[in-house]
Structure formats: structure tokens, C-alpha cells
Design a protein around this motif. Structure first.
Motif, PDB file in Angstrom:
ATOM      1  N   GLY A   1      44.094 -31.587 -10.130  1.00 28.72           N
ATOM      2  CA  GLY A   1      43.056 -30.213 -10.470  1.00 28.72           C
ATOM      3  C   GLY A   1      41.885 -30.473  -9.371  1.00 28.72           C
ATOM      4  N   LEU A   2      41.514 -31.500  -8.833  1.00 27.05           N
ATOM      5  CA  LEU A   2      40.579 -31.888  -7.703  1.00 27.05           C
ATOM      6  C   LEU A   2      40.961 -31.256  -6.424  1.00 27.05           C
ATOM      7  CD1 LEU A   2      37.842 -32.746  -6.933  1.00 27.05           C
ATOM      8  CD2 LEU A   2      38.706 -35.177  -6.758  1.00 27.05           C
TER       9      LEU A   2
ATOM     10  N   ARG B   1      43.402 -29.172  -6.020  1.00 24.18           N
ATOM     11  CA  ARG B   1      43.524 -27.682  -6.241  1.00 24.18           C
ATOM     12  C   ARG B   1      42.197 -26.952  -5.549  1.00 24.18           C
ATOM     13  NH1 ARG B   1      46.642 -23.383  -7.945  1.00 24.18           N
ATOM     14  NH2 ARG B   1      48.257 -24.625  -8.927  1.00 24.18           N
ATOM     15  N   ARG B   2      41.293 -27.615  -6.510  1.00 17.85           N
ATOM     16  CA  ARG B   2      39.905 -27.062  -6.218  1.00 17.85           C
ATOM     17  C   ARG B   2      39.419 -27.090  -4.870  1.00 17.85           C
ATOM     18  NH1 ARG B   2      36.897 -30.043  -9.929  1.00 17.85           N
ATOM     19  NH2 ARG B   2      38.758 -30.426 -11.245  1.00 17.85           N
TER      20      ARG B   2
ATOM     21  N   MET C   1      41.574 -24.594  -2.384  1.00 23.33           N
ATOM     22  CA  MET C   1      41.392 -23.094  -2.943  1.00 23.33           C
ATOM     23  C   MET C   1      39.887 -22.880  -2.321  1.00 23.33           C
ATOM     24  SD  MET C   1      44.068 -22.320  -3.829  1.00 23.33           S
ATOM     25  CE  MET C   1      44.281 -20.801  -4.209  1.00 23.33           C
ATOM     26  N   ALA C   2      38.898 -23.737  -2.359  1.00 22.57           N
ATOM     27  CA  ALA C   2      37.866 -23.222  -2.084  1.00 22.57           C
ATOM     28  C   ALA C   2      37.772 -22.953  -0.453  1.00 22.57           C
ATOM     29  CB  ALA C   2      36.964 -24.687  -1.843  1.00 22.57           C
TER      30      ALA C   2
ATOM     31  N   GLN D   1      41.082 -34.381   1.563  1.00 21.30           N
ATOM     32  CA  GLN D   1      42.271 -33.891   0.999  1.00 21.30           C
ATOM     33  C   GLN D   1      43.525 -34.584   1.205  1.00 21.30           C
ATOM     34  OE1 GLN D   1      41.845 -30.003   2.644  1.00 21.30           O
ATOM     35  NE2 GLN D   1      40.432 -29.278   1.200  1.00 21.30           N
TER      36      GLN D   1
END
Length: 109
Positions: A30-31, A33-34, A37-38, A48
Motif C-alpha cells: 500500500g505504501l 503504491r501510494r 501513484m503520487a 521506492q
């Protein structure tokens, strides 16, 4: 003498550790992906990449520990074919000249 992984407590704890690693992969995903996607057009940052590596290690290690448990540390036996060609099986750590694999006469050199 029993090995450490043969104890009932160790087998249970290894499976629990595997489940915990698998559970930790969910928030890591989840982290990641955030973060991605930011700014999707931007290149990957070192954070990352590290988070992706952590996610991979958590998922694969967790799956291995959950599925195999203590079986990951059990010794395996090698057949004579493979153990005879190991350098450490020879005196001095070298393969003797007469023990090298010979080429088949039909195989070009």
C-alpha cells in the motif's frame, strides 16, 4: 542430538514468522503504491526501490517459511554424481586431473 528446527516450538514459531512476513507485505504494498501513484511520470526514487525490495523479501520469505517451515534447514543428500565433482570433496580442494568430466567422443571440442 536434535537440531534446533526439530523442536515443536521452533516449527510453530517459524510458521508464525512466515505469516507475519506475509501480513507485513500488505501495508508495504500500500505504501509503495501510494508513493508511485503520487508522481507516476517521475522516475523511481531510491526509497521506492528499497521498499520494493523489502516487499519482495517479505513476500518470498514469508511464503517460504509458511509453506516449508523448519524444512528449509533440513540437510539434503547429494548423489555421488554431484558430490564427486565438488572441489571441496577432493584433498586440497582441487579436482584431480583424472576426475575431470570427459567429453563424449561425439561432442565437438
Amino acid at each position: 542430538m536434535t537440531r534446533w528446527y526439530d523442536h515443536r516450538g521452533a516449527r510453530i514459531l517459524l510458521r508464525i514468522a512466515g505469516l507475519m512476513l506475509l501480513a507485513s507485505a500488505w501495508p508495504e504494498e500500500g505504501l509503495l503504491r501510494r508513493l508511485v501513484m503520487a508522481n507516476p511520470a517521475e522516475g523511481m526514487t531510491p526509497t521506492q526501490y528499497l521498499l520494493g525490495a523489502l516487499l519482495f523479501l517479505s513476500a518470498t520469505g514469508g511464503a517460504a517459511l509458511t509453506a516449508m517451515g523448519a524444512g528449509l534447514w533440513k540437510p539434503v543428500s547429494l548423489s555421488e554424481r554431484w558430490s564427486a565433482s565438488l572441489p571441496s570433496a577432493r584433498p586440497g580442494g582441487r579436482i584431480a586431473e583424472g576426475h575431470r568430466h570427459r567429453r563424449d567422443s561425439s561432442t565437438p571440442a
